[in-house]
Design an enzyme around this catalytic site. Structure first.
Site, PDB file in Angstrom:
ATOM      1  N   SER A 108       0.806  -1.214   0.000  1.00 37.87           N
ATOM      2  CA  SER A 108       0.000   0.000   0.000  1.00 37.87           C
ATOM      3  C   SER A 108       0.843   1.270   0.000  1.00 37.87           C
ATOM      4  O   SER A 108       0.471   2.264  -0.625  1.00 37.87           O
ATOM      5  CB  SER A 108      -0.938   0.013   1.219  1.00 37.87           C
ATOM      6  OG  SER A 108      -1.763  -1.119   1.239  1.00 37.87           O
ATOM      7  N   HIS A 154       0.830   4.484   4.315  1.00 35.78           N
ATOM      8  CA  HIS A 154       0.171   5.212   3.226  1.00 35.78           C
ATOM      9  C   HIS A 154       0.721   6.631   3.081  1.00 35.78           C
ATOM     10  O   HIS A 154       1.025   7.083   1.972  1.00 35.78           O
ATOM     11  CB  HIS A 154      -1.335   5.257   3.467  1.00 35.78           C
ATOM     12  CG  HIS A 154      -1.991   3.922   3.339  1.00 35.78           C
ATOM     13  ND1 HIS A 154      -3.356   3.736   3.489  1.00 35.78           N
ATOM     14  CD2 HIS A 154      -1.478   2.685   3.078  1.00 35.78           C
ATOM     15  CE1 HIS A 154      -3.643   2.459   3.319  1.00 35.78           C
ATOM     16  NE2 HIS A 154      -2.526   1.805   3.078  1.00 35.78           N
TER      17      HIS A 154
END
Length: 209
Positions: A108, A154
């Protein structure tokens, strides 16, 4: 080529994770083993691991959709550097701010780096960036809304990817190679410095770990 290779590696690693040979325990990212045992490879290997089939499929779909145009726009070498440093950017943010004894894995961080890069490069090419902007905002809302999602990974990946993309997309034509190479080395050096800082923090007598 790079996009498909990364997808293939992640799929192979996923099968290894589920083969019952403690791959997750040994190669997922956790700050204490990195700092105290010198297992720095976890900062890299964790970016190719996933917790469950849904986690894998979501990340691989995003990589497939965003990675292909970016690889075409940037070229393989720049795209590979962008992906690798986005993944490391996500890992180092986890290393810095996640609980030292928690385990994190997933592509991610790298994918968020590609999101940021897609916005920057598309803007530079005068494309409509509203769609990618909505995608980034939506994913950030999900990141901070649902439990169990690594906001550190992230955000770290997004920052690293967008930063590199700015240098790649807006480098002056007459010094493009030098600016792009310098930016790549600068981001890598910043990541290395942050890793050294956190390692010292965790291994000092007053370390938080």
């Amino acid at each position: 080529v790079i996009t498909y290779t990364v997808i293939a590696v992640c799929v192979v690693v996923f099968f290894l994770q589920n083969a019952g040979n403690a791959v997750e325990e040994r190669y997922a990212l956790a700050a204490l083993p990195v700092a105290r045992e010198g297992e720095y490879e976890r900062l890299v290997t964790s970016a190719f691991m996933h917790y469950g089939i849904a986690h894998l499929l979501l990340n691989m779909w995003a990589l497939y959709v965003v990675g292909q145009p970016l690889e075409q726009w940037l070229g393989r070498l720049r795209f590979a550097a962008l992906y690798a440093l986005s993944a490391l950017g996500g890992s180092v943010m986890v290393y810095l701010f996640a609980a030292p004894d928690s385990f994190t894995a997933g592509a991610s961080g790298a994918v968020f780096g590609l999101f940021g890069a897609m916005f920057v490069v598309a803007k530079r090419l005068n494309y409509d960036v509203r769609g990618i902007a909505v995608l980034i905002v939506l994913n950030l809302v999900i990141t901070f809304t649902f439990p169990g999602i690594s906001w550190q990974g992230h955000i770290g990946g997004l920052i690293a990817g967008a930063t590199l993309a700015l240098a790649y997309a807006y480098a002056p034509r007459q010094s493009r190679t030098m600016v792009q190479l310098g930016a790549t080395l600068a981001v890598a050096a910043a990541i290395a410095a942050l890793i050294a800082f956190r390692t010292n923090e965790l291994t000092s007598p007053l370390g938080l770990g």
